[in-house]
Write a protein that holds these residues in place. Structure first.
Motif, PDB file in Angstrom:
ATOM      1  N   LEU A 174      88.348  -5.799  53.778  1.00 25.03           N
ATOM      2  CA  LEU A 174      87.949  -4.743  54.706  1.00 25.03           C
ATOM      3  C   LEU A 174      89.182  -4.397  55.532  1.00 25.03           C
ATOM      4  CD1 LEU A 174      85.827  -2.908  56.003  1.00 25.03           C
ATOM      5  CD2 LEU A 174      85.174  -4.819  57.481  1.00 25.03           C
ATOM      6  N   THR A 192      89.097   0.680  58.922  1.00 26.62           N
ATOM      7  CA  THR A 192      87.710   0.977  59.238  1.00 26.62           C
ATOM      8  C   THR A 192      86.829   0.857  58.004  1.00 26.62           C
ATOM      9  OG1 THR A 192      88.112   3.339  58.863  1.00 26.62           O
ATOM     10  CG2 THR A 192      88.312   2.531  61.124  1.00 26.62           C
ATOM     11  N   ALA A 193      85.562   0.533  58.248  1.00 22.13           N
ATOM     12  CA  ALA A 193      84.597   0.429  57.157  1.00 22.13           C
ATOM     13  C   ALA A 193      84.184   1.828  56.711  1.00 22.13           C
ATOM     14  CB  ALA A 193      83.376  -0.356  57.625  1.00 22.13           C
ATOM     15  N   LYS A 203      78.112  -0.372  61.266  1.00 22.03           N
ATOM     16  CA  LYS A 203      79.002   0.097  60.206  1.00 22.03           C
ATOM     17  C   LYS A 203      79.995  -0.998  59.810  1.00 22.03           C
ATOM     18  CE  LYS A 203      78.736   5.004  61.440  1.00 22.03           C
ATOM     19  NZ  LYS A 203      79.442   6.151  62.065  1.00 22.03           N
ATOM     20  N   GLN A 204      80.487  -1.740  60.802  1.00 16.15           N
ATOM     21  CA  GLN A 204      81.395  -2.846  60.489  1.00 16.15           C
ATOM     22  C   GLN A 204      80.682  -3.924  59.693  1.00 16.15           C
ATOM     23  OE1 GLN A 204      84.385  -1.490  60.768  1.00 16.15           O
ATOM     24  NE2 GLN A 204      85.228  -3.325  61.703  1.00 16.15           N
ATOM     25  N   ARG A 205      79.439  -4.204  60.042  1.00 13.89           N
ATOM     26  CA  ARG A 205      78.677  -5.200  59.300  1.00 13.89           C
ATOM     27  C   ARG A 205      78.382  -4.722  57.876  1.00 13.89           C
ATOM     28  NH1 ARG A 205      73.549  -6.496  62.376  1.00 13.89           N
ATOM     29  NH2 ARG A 205      74.045  -4.912  63.919  1.00 13.89           N
ATOM     30  N   GLY A 234      80.378  -2.743  56.172  1.00 11.23           N
ATOM     31  CA  GLY A 234      81.659  -2.925  55.489  1.00 11.23           C
ATOM     32  C   GLY A 234      81.886  -4.375  55.086  1.00 11.23           C
ATOM     33  N   LEU A 260      90.179  -9.456  56.372  1.00  5.88           N
ATOM     34  CA  LEU A 260      89.548  -8.539  57.320  1.00  5.88           C
ATOM     35  C   LEU A 260      90.569  -8.062  58.349  1.00  5.88           C
ATOM     36  CD1 LEU A 260      86.272 -10.587  58.017  1.00  5.88           C
ATOM     37  CD2 LEU A 260      86.665  -8.887  56.217  1.00  5.88           C
ATOM     38  N   PRO A 270      88.330  -6.717  62.384  1.00 10.55           N
ATOM     39  CA  PRO A 270      86.892  -6.502  62.156  1.00 10.55           C
ATOM     40  C   PRO A 270      86.081  -6.277  63.427  1.00 10.55           C
ATOM     41  CG  PRO A 270      87.433  -8.817  61.890  1.00 10.55           C
ATOM     42  CD  PRO A 270      88.737  -8.089  62.024  1.00 10.55           C
ATOM     43  N   THR A 271      86.606  -6.672  64.601  1.00  8.95           N
ATOM     44  CA  THR A 271      85.863  -6.479  65.848  1.00  8.95           C
ATOM     45  C   THR A 271      86.440  -5.354  66.704  1.00  8.95           C
ATOM     46  OG1 THR A 271      87.180  -8.164  67.013  1.00  8.95           O
ATOM     47  CG2 THR A 271      85.173  -8.910  65.903  1.00  8.95           C
ATOM     48  N   LEU A 331      84.355  -2.756  69.094  1.00  4.27           N
ATOM     49  CA  LEU A 331      82.980  -3.200  69.288  1.00  4.27           C
ATOM     50  C   LEU A 331      82.737  -3.662  70.720  1.00  4.27           C
ATOM     51  CD1 LEU A 331      82.307  -5.289  66.053  1.00  4.27           C
ATOM     52  CD2 LEU A 331      82.073  -2.829  66.406  1.00  4.27           C
ATOM     53  N   ILE A 366      79.734 -10.326  64.774  1.00  2.87           N
ATOM     54  CA  ILE A 366      80.710 -10.435  63.681  1.00  2.87           C
ATOM     55  C   ILE A 366      81.307 -11.833  63.637  1.00  2.87           C
ATOM     56  CG2 ILE A 366      82.964  -9.644  62.853  1.00  2.87           C
ATOM     57  CD1 ILE A 366      80.830  -7.628  62.229  1.00  2.87           C
TER      58      ILE A 366
END
Length: 245
Positions: free
Chosen positions: A82, A85-86, A138-140, A142, A156, A159-160, A163, A171
């Motif tokens: 990832l 961005t997802a 959306k991140q989850r 992805g 990753l 990833p946060t 948020l 996450i």
């Protein structure tokens, strides 16, 4: 046991003279490895080279012992990614996005889609269009897509990022659960050092394109009240040595 990730003298210089310089990194099986540095330090460049999105000018990346530059399919066979961005089709449901992604992997069907939705906590929202998802959802999604192939290594990139506190905690809990229960190795970039301290066992610090420290989080933080204080001490020493070079 061979390292999961071996990076040797990785170099990529852009036209603006920024980039990465002779980066050496090692990620061992079972690590939650934090790749820490400020925005623009070179984290995403390293990860894009690792995953074949851009080419290095010098150096080598091996994943599970396979060079990415010459044996890409073998290197990436057990890797989920990832980066930045997802991406998802906003007019489709979360589930439909995962079903489309699953087509790229042989033998991955409805059951695995159900599993990853459950792991990331999106089962109740799977039929909703992604356009209505929050950034954290959306991140989850992805992350769920990156997990479809049952990877042994997850890469990753931030990833946060962006948020809220609840999203970051969610996450982080997913990552720690996967590392503990699924035995997945993680390489996670971030510019949020508090997240690294809470989540990672090992880390590398990158500053102006150069890896200036790598080791156990406990070792790097030794002698300092916090990891943030240790980082600032490390960068101060790097700047002192550069000034006298």
């Amino acid at each position: 046991m061979k390292p999961v990730v071996e990076i040797n003298r990785l170099t990529k210089i852009y036209n603006n003279l920024r980039g990465i310089h002779e980066v050496n990194m090692t990620v061992q099986q079972g690590d939650i490895y934090g790749f820490f540095g400020p925005n623009g330090a070179g984290k995403t460049t390293v990860m894009k080279i690792m995953t074949g999105l851009i080419k290095a000018q010098q150096g080598e990346v091996k994943l599970f012992g396979h060079p990415v530059s010459t044996h890409y399919e073998q290197a990436m066979a057990k890797v989920g990614v990832l980066i930045e961005t997802a991406e998802a089709y906003s007019y489709m449901s979360g589930r439909r996005n995962l079903e489309l992604a699953a087509r790229f992997y042989p033998g991955i069907g409805k059951q695995r889609v159900d599993e990853v939705l459950e792991i990331v906590g999106l089962t109740p929202f799977q039929k909703e269009k992604v356009a209505g998802y929050s950034l954290g959802m959306k991140q989850r999604l992805g992350l769920a897509a990156a997990m479809l192939s049952k990877p042994e290594l997850l890469i990753l990139d931030e990833p946060t990022n962006g948020l809220d506190i609840e999203g970051m905690v969610h996450i982080r809990e997913i990552i720690m659960h996967l590392a503990r229960e699924e035995r997945i190795t993680f390489l996670i970039s971030s510019h949020l050092i508090h997240e690294m301290e809470l989540m990672c066992n090992r880390m590398g610090i990158i500053h102006q394109g150069r890896l200036v420290r790598e080791g156990l989080v406990s070792e790097i933080a030794q002698g300092s009240a916090t990891l943030e204080e240790a980082y600032l001490r490390e960068i101060k020493e790097v700047r002192r040595l550069a000034a006298h070079a």
